[in-house]
Scaffold this motif. Structure first.
Motif, PDB file in Angstrom:
ATOM      1  N   LYS A 114      38.567  31.622  51.685  1.00  0.00           N
ATOM      2  CA  LYS A 114      38.112  32.981  51.424  1.00  0.00           C
ATOM      3  C   LYS A 114      39.248  33.930  51.760  1.00  0.00           C
ATOM      4  O   LYS A 114      39.789  33.889  52.855  1.00  0.00           O
ATOM      5  N   THR A 115      39.607  34.748  50.796  1.00  0.00           N
ATOM      6  CA  THR A 115      40.705  35.686  51.045  1.00  0.00           C
ATOM      7  C   THR A 115      40.155  37.073  51.310  1.00  0.00           C
ATOM      8  O   THR A 115      39.050  37.408  50.891  1.00  0.00           O
ATOM      9  N   VAL A 116      40.944  37.857  52.000  1.00  0.00           N
ATOM     10  CA  VAL A 116      40.585  39.249  52.286  1.00  0.00           C
ATOM     11  C   VAL A 116      41.791  40.132  51.970  1.00  0.00           C
ATOM     12  O   VAL A 116      42.915  39.631  51.776  1.00  0.00           O
ATOM     13  N   CYS A 117      41.562  41.441  51.928  1.00  0.00           N
ATOM     14  CA  CYS A 117      42.652  42.364  51.642  1.00  0.00           C
ATOM     15  C   CYS A 117      43.779  42.215  52.659  1.00  0.00           C
ATOM     16  O   CYS A 117      43.529  42.011  53.850  1.00  0.00           O
ATOM     17  N   ALA A 118      44.992  42.346  52.168  1.00  0.00           N
ATOM     18  CA  ALA A 118      46.246  42.221  52.927  1.00  0.00           C
ATOM     19  C   ALA A 118      46.606  40.785  53.255  1.00  0.00           C
ATOM     20  O   ALA A 118      47.624  40.539  53.906  1.00  0.00           O
ATOM     21  N   ASP A 119      45.787  39.824  52.812  1.00  0.00           N
ATOM     22  CA  ASP A 119      46.186  38.419  52.932  1.00  0.00           C
ATOM     23  C   ASP A 119      47.428  38.185  52.089  1.00  0.00           C
ATOM     24  O   ASP A 119      47.540  38.701  50.965  1.00  0.00           O
ATOM     25  N   ARG A 120      48.360  37.415  52.637  1.00  0.00           N
ATOM     26  CA  ARG A 120      49.461  36.908  51.828  1.00  0.00           C
ATOM     27  C   ARG A 120      49.004  35.557  51.277  1.00  0.00           C
ATOM     28  O   ARG A 120      48.396  34.762  52.003  1.00  0.00           O
ATOM     29  N   VAL A 146      33.171  45.886  44.038  1.00  0.00           N
ATOM     30  CA  VAL A 146      34.325  45.619  44.876  1.00  0.00           C
ATOM     31  C   VAL A 146      33.852  45.531  46.332  1.00  0.00           C
ATOM     32  O   VAL A 146      33.060  46.345  46.799  1.00  0.00           O
ATOM     33  N   ASN A 147      34.271  44.475  47.023  1.00  0.00           N
ATOM     34  CA  ASN A 147      33.955  44.361  48.445  1.00  0.00           C
ATOM     35  C   ASN A 147      34.923  45.213  49.253  1.00  0.00           C
ATOM     36  O   ASN A 147      34.525  46.073  50.016  1.00  0.00           O
ATOM     37  N   SER A 148      36.215  44.918  49.070  1.00  0.00           N
ATOM     38  CA  SER A 148      37.262  45.630  49.795  1.00  0.00           C
ATOM     39  C   SER A 148      38.406  45.913  48.850  1.00  0.00           C
ATOM     40  O   SER A 148      38.655  45.148  47.915  1.00  0.00           O
ATOM     41  N   ILE A 149      39.104  46.988  49.137  1.00  0.00           N
ATOM     42  CA  ILE A 149      40.181  47.394  48.250  1.00  0.00           C
ATOM     43  C   ILE A 149      41.315  47.980  49.082  1.00  0.00           C
ATOM     44  O   ILE A 149      41.071  48.693  50.053  1.00  0.00           O
ATOM     45  N   MET A 150      42.541  47.622  48.705  1.00  0.00           N
ATOM     46  CA  MET A 150      43.715  48.120  49.428  1.00  0.00           C
ATOM     47  C   MET A 150      44.532  48.983  48.484  1.00  0.00           C
ATOM     48  O   MET A 150      44.905  48.535  47.399  1.00  0.00           O
ATOM     49  N   LEU A 151      44.806  50.215  48.904  1.00  0.00           N
ATOM     50  CA  LEU A 151      45.467  51.171  48.029  1.00  0.00           C
ATOM     51  C   LEU A 151      46.778  51.641  48.634  1.00  0.00           C
ATOM     52  O   LEU A 151      46.890  51.763  49.860  1.00  0.00           O
ATOM     53  N   PRO A 152      47.765  51.921  47.785  1.00  0.00           N
ATOM     54  CA  PRO A 152      49.036  52.427  48.304  1.00  0.00           C
ATOM     55  C   PRO A 152      48.923  53.900  48.702  1.00  0.00           C
ATOM     56  O   PRO A 152      48.163  54.657  48.093  1.00  0.00           O
TER      57      PRO A 152
END
Ligand SMILES: Nc1nc2c(ncn2[C@@H]2O[C@H](COP(=O)(O)OP(=O)(O)O)[C@@H](O)[C@H]2O)c(=O)[nH]1
Ligand SMILES: [Mg+2]
Ligand SMILES: [Zn+2]
Length: 299
Positions: free
Chosen positions: A36-42, A206-212
């Protein structure tokens, strides 16, 4: 450890969005239910022949995680590789200081630099809030009053976060998404519009989202995840997360003092003398009770 070549920038119910190290953004899937991956996972990902999606084959080592219980009482990782934990509260909904204390505790354990944001500064502070917030600044925590409505202190918030990877948490309705939308220059709205049009059809929330961010950092929102504040695994974790209690504990008679009913407890006497805020001590006690309950469950 395999070479990673992408960062997870959004998670949906079954798909992910990746930012490849080449700068390209792609949709992705992962094999099986275990990974299971999450935001900011490499991650390590490879193209799937004949398909637009990429396949995630490995998850890189995580520097830290924020995990919490999910609705079934299992542990769920919310995000990984976090520099700053931005804990948002506001006058409305009514601040739940125990939630704030648990997130501060989590930040100490991760570790990640905590930043308390008290939003909706365009409204009057509710009774008691100024005193409660003063306790945190006295402990050394950074505090910023903001308003997503007027824009008050949002440029300052962006500057404070700089190039870090920040995860935004807090009670529902305090203004997390509104703040993130401004700090990311509207990327949040654009991205949710895109996610609604994905091939998978209508139910791809969307569960989680990473934005610049403009400052070159990243900011993570979790609009599709219910906000359960963290629960800890042991009394010692809780103590390590309440920094003033950790400091005072060196003066207790017993090395394994829980600061509940023991004699010659430096923490309790600190509370009596007003050196430790009574409300923080109450949060500590409640967190220890939750930790004991969690231990029984997982044993
Ligand atoms: N007055 C005021 N309302 C705000 C502010 N920030 C957000 N809101 C409102 O509070 C509600 C919840 O905001 P939202 O960003 O969805 O909160 P989230 O659940 O924490 O993501 C919305 O109606 C926003 O318009 C603020 O600074 N001042
Ligand atoms: Mg939101
Ligand atoms: Zn003690």
């Amino acid at each position: 450890m395999p070479d990673t070549n992408a960062t997870v920038t959004a998670t949906y119910s079954r798909r992910m969005r990746l930012l490849l190290d080449t700068g390209q953004e792609v949709g992705a899937r992962i094999h099986g239910k275990k990974l299971k991956t999450v935001c900011a996972d490499r991650v390590r990902a490879e193209p799937i022949p004949g398909e637009p999606d990429w396949l995630i084959t490995e998850i890189g080592v995580r520097r830290n995680v924020l995990d919490r219980p999910d609705s079934r009482g299992n542990t769920e990782v919310l995000a990984a590789n976090i520099d700053r934990l931005v804990i948002v509260a506001a006058g409305l909904p009514k601040p739940d200081w125990f939630v704030l204390d648990r997130y501060l505790c989590a930040a100490e354990l991760m570790p990640a630099g905590a930043l308390i944001v008290f939003n909706k500064s365009d409204h009057e502070l509710p009774a008691g809030a100024a005193d409660a917030l003063a306790v945190y600044t006295a402990l050394g925590y950074e505090l910023l009053n903001t308003s997503a409505t007027t824009g008050h202190n949002l440029a300052e918030l962006g500057a404070m976060l700089g190039s870090s990877t920040a995860l935004v948490v807090g009670q529902s309705g305090v203004g997390k998404s509104s703040i993130i939308n401004i700090i990311s220059d509207g990327a949040e709205l654009r991205t949710s519009a895109v996610s609604n049009k994905t091939r998978e059809g209508k139910h791809t929330t969307v569960n989680s989202i990473m934005l610049p961010t403009a400052a070159g950092g990243s900011i993570i929102d979790s609009p599709g995840v219910r906000d359960y504040a963290p629960v800890f695994r042991s009394q010692s974790e809780v103590q390590a997360g309440f920094i003033e209690i950790q400091t005072a504990a060196t003066g207790c008679r017993f090395a394994n003092c829980l600061h509940l009913r023991e004699p010659d407890c430096a923490v309790k006497s600190g509370v009596e003398r007003g050196k430790i805020a009574a409300r923080r001590y109450e949060s500590y006690r409640r967190a220890v009770v939750l930790a004991e309950r969690a231990q029984k469950k997982y044993r």
